[in-house]
Scaffold this motif. Structure first.
Motif, short mmCIF file in Angstrom:
data_model
loop_
_atom_site.label_atom_id
_atom_site.label_comp_id
_atom_site.label_asym_id
_atom_site.label_seq_id
_atom_site.Cartn_x
_atom_site.Cartn_y
_atom_site.Cartn_z
N LEU A 103 4.29 74.51 -71.85
CA LEU A 103 5.48 74.04 -71.15
C LEU A 103 6.74 74.45 -71.90
O LEU A 103 6.83 74.28 -73.12
N TYR A 129 6.28 76.63 -66.88
CA TYR A 129 5.09 76.58 -67.73
C TYR A 129 4.29 77.85 -67.51
O TYR A 129 4.22 78.38 -66.40
N PRO A 145 2.55 75.47 -56.32
CA PRO A 145 3.91 75.52 -56.87
C PRO A 145 4.83 76.52 -56.17
O PRO A 145 6.05 76.34 -56.15
N SER A 165 5.75 81.69 -58.01
CA SER A 165 4.97 81.79 -59.24
C SER A 165 4.64 83.25 -59.53
O SER A 165 4.49 84.07 -58.63
N VAL A 209 9.37 74.99 -62.15
CA VAL A 209 9.38 73.59 -61.71
C VAL A 209 10.76 73.27 -61.12
O VAL A 209 11.77 73.39 -61.82
N PHE A 228 5.56 67.29 -57.42
CA PHE A 228 5.76 68.51 -58.21
C PHE A 228 7.25 68.71 -58.38
O PHE A 228 7.97 69.01 -57.43
N TYR A 246 10.76 68.10 -61.55
CA TYR A 246 11.21 67.41 -62.76
C TYR A 246 12.42 66.54 -62.43
O TYR A 246 13.17 66.81 -61.49
N PHE A 263 8.36 65.73 -66.26
CA PHE A 263 7.78 66.80 -65.45
C PHE A 263 6.56 66.24 -64.73
O PHE A 263 5.61 65.78 -65.37
N LEU A 273 3.63 67.38 -62.53
CA LEU A 273 2.97 68.64 -62.21
C LEU A 273 1.68 68.38 -61.46
O LEU A 273 0.57 68.67 -61.93
N SER A 294 -0.92 71.54 -60.03
CA SER A 294 -0.14 72.42 -60.90
C SER A 294 -0.76 73.77 -61.15
O SER A 294 -0.08 74.70 -61.59
#
Length: 451
Positions: free
Chosen positions: A43, A50, A75, A87, A135, A142, A144, A154, A156, A159
């Motif tokens: 992270l 992450y 994500p 991602s 994030v 999901f 922060y 956070f 997750l 995740s």
């Protein structure tokens, strides 16, 4: 350094450490094949990202030859949210070093990995990837959340990339939605190592094996067996109160100003788990966590980890509802997009007292309801009301016996509407159709009652 309270004597007095002569059914892990995820997570709180190294070993348990495999990258659903992005997947290859290509579908959470060599039934494949997720700034399962004092959490949930379910000759890839649970996966084993700054608390699915430190970083390792997903909560303002009861380690994580809430949540978690052990069968894992969050939603269930909104702190029914999902969703799985009643309706019934009688179809997919309110009303209130009516007419003990049989028959596998409905009709008798007709399509009832 975070406090780690261990309240053995006090909680024994509160919860009543006593033996029961009532025989509780168990759900031993089977020796059947389970896919395995070997994961390391790093992270970066400053970049809100992450980075993971992931190795997945899977088996083609179908009767078909696979030319591709599909996994879900949830994500990436948040690529347009604040600070969110698609991602990154890099260095995708087999364990023999053979590069693999992939493509995303229109739904960015659906990733197809093209196999250079088709995977025949019963063949095993190991492949790996580098994975980086971004994030978003969201108070959701999901995302922060950060406040002015520098406190940051956070959340997750969902995740890691996870293999989709292959059934009826195709990969299931239902769209994501945030109004409820749209997830569908098989149980698998996870070995996960998470690294974060030393002043952060790391909370994950599974049993904690070790904690090591290197400079200002620490790494926590977890092992999880026969779970449907992997979730993490990582924050720099968490403390924990814990208790061991009946060989289960219960952890209640809370923000530092809310110790009383943390203790109260722990007591509730233990008491409700004991009650559900008697009603449904013994919780089969060694660790169970509840975590205080700033999420907008009241709560969210993950294997061995329950997220509870700060707005619902101390609310026993919310904790109990998410706890029921450890049995209905995790031990026995279902397609949360197509047949959410299989887990949401029973969780509502077992957590809420005095549900009023409400009637409406509960056997439709999320997309078949005109709006979010209609979906929520059907899955939670109509479905919960159906179970209330069944218990009032046929007796709760009889109903719970059938549900225990259902859990035992399908533990660590996935079910459909006909599987549970068939058992309910058979166990309660044909007269139960007078109630079921208010909630299920006629053809669905006919199919289930003829089995």
């Amino acid at each position: 350094m975070k406090k780690y309270l261990f309240l053995v004597l006090v909680l024994c007095l509160v919860t009543g450490c006593q033996n029961s002569s009532h025989k509780i059914i168990t759900f031993p892990f089977s020796n059947e094949w389970r896919n395995h995820y070997q994961v390391s997570v790093q992270l970066d709180p400053l970049q809100r990202t992450y980075h993971s190294q992931i190795e997945i070993t899977l088996k083609n348990t179908s009767q078909d030859v696979w030319n591709k495999i599909v996994f879900r990258d949830y994500p990436s659903q948040f690529k347009d949210e604040k600070m969110g992005s698609m991602s990154l997947i890099q260095n995708l290859m087999t364990n023999t070093g053979e590069p693999l290509s992939y493509r995303r579908l229109d739904d960015p959470t659906v990733v197809e990995v093209i196999l250079n060599t088709p995977l025949a039934p019963n063949e095993i494949l190991t492949f790996s990837m580098e994975y980086q997720a971004y994030v978003p700034n969201l108070n959701a399962r999901f995302g922060y959340v950060e406040n002015k004092a520098g406190i940051i959490d956070f959340y997750l949930g969902n995740s890691l990339p996870i293999l989709a379910v292959y059934e009826d000759g195709q990969w299931v890839s239902e769209p994501y939605f945030s109004d409820g649970e749209c997830f569908y996966s098989e149980v698998a084993d996870y070995s996960v190592a998470i690294t974060a700054p030393d002043d952060f608390t790391i909370i994950g699915t599974g049993d904690k094996l070790s904690t090591s430190r290197n400079g200002n970083q620490k790494t926590v390792t977890y092992e999880a067996s026969s779970v449907r997903d992997y979730a993490l909560v990582i924050g720099n303002d968490y403390e924990c109160v814990s208790q061991i009861e009946d060989n289960i380690l219960y952890n209640s994580y809370y923000h530092s100003a809310n110790q009383n809430i943390g203790i109260s949540s722990l007591i509730t978690l233990i008491n409700e788990t004991k009650d559900l052990n008697r009603q449904l069968g013994r919780y089969p894992y060694q660790t169970l966590n509840t975590v205080e969050t700033y999420m907008e939603m009241q709560g969210m269930e993950y294997p061995q980890l329950i997220m509870i909104s700060q707005s619902m702190r101390g609310n026993e029914s919310t904790i109990r509802h998410e706890l029921v999902h450890q049995w209905f969703y995790n031990i026995v799985g279902n397609n949360g997009y197509q047949e959410a009643w299989l887990d949401e309706s029973i969780a509502t019934y077992l957590a809420e007292n005095g549900l009023s009688e409400q009637i409406g179809r509960i056997d439709q997919s999320y997309g078949e309801y005109p709006d979010e309110n209609s979906y929520v009303h059907a899955m939670y209130f109509c479905g919960g009301s159906m179970y209330t009516r069944l218990a009032n007419r046929f007796g709760k003990d009889k109903l719970m016996t059938i549900l225990q049989e259902y859990l035992s028959a399908y533990a660590y596998s996935e079910t459909k509407t006909k599987d549970l409905l068939e058992m309910l009709i058979k166990g309660l008798g044909e007269e139960s159709l007078d109630i079921f007709k208010d909630y299920f399509d006629k053809d669905t009832l006919t199919e289930a009652s003829l089995q």
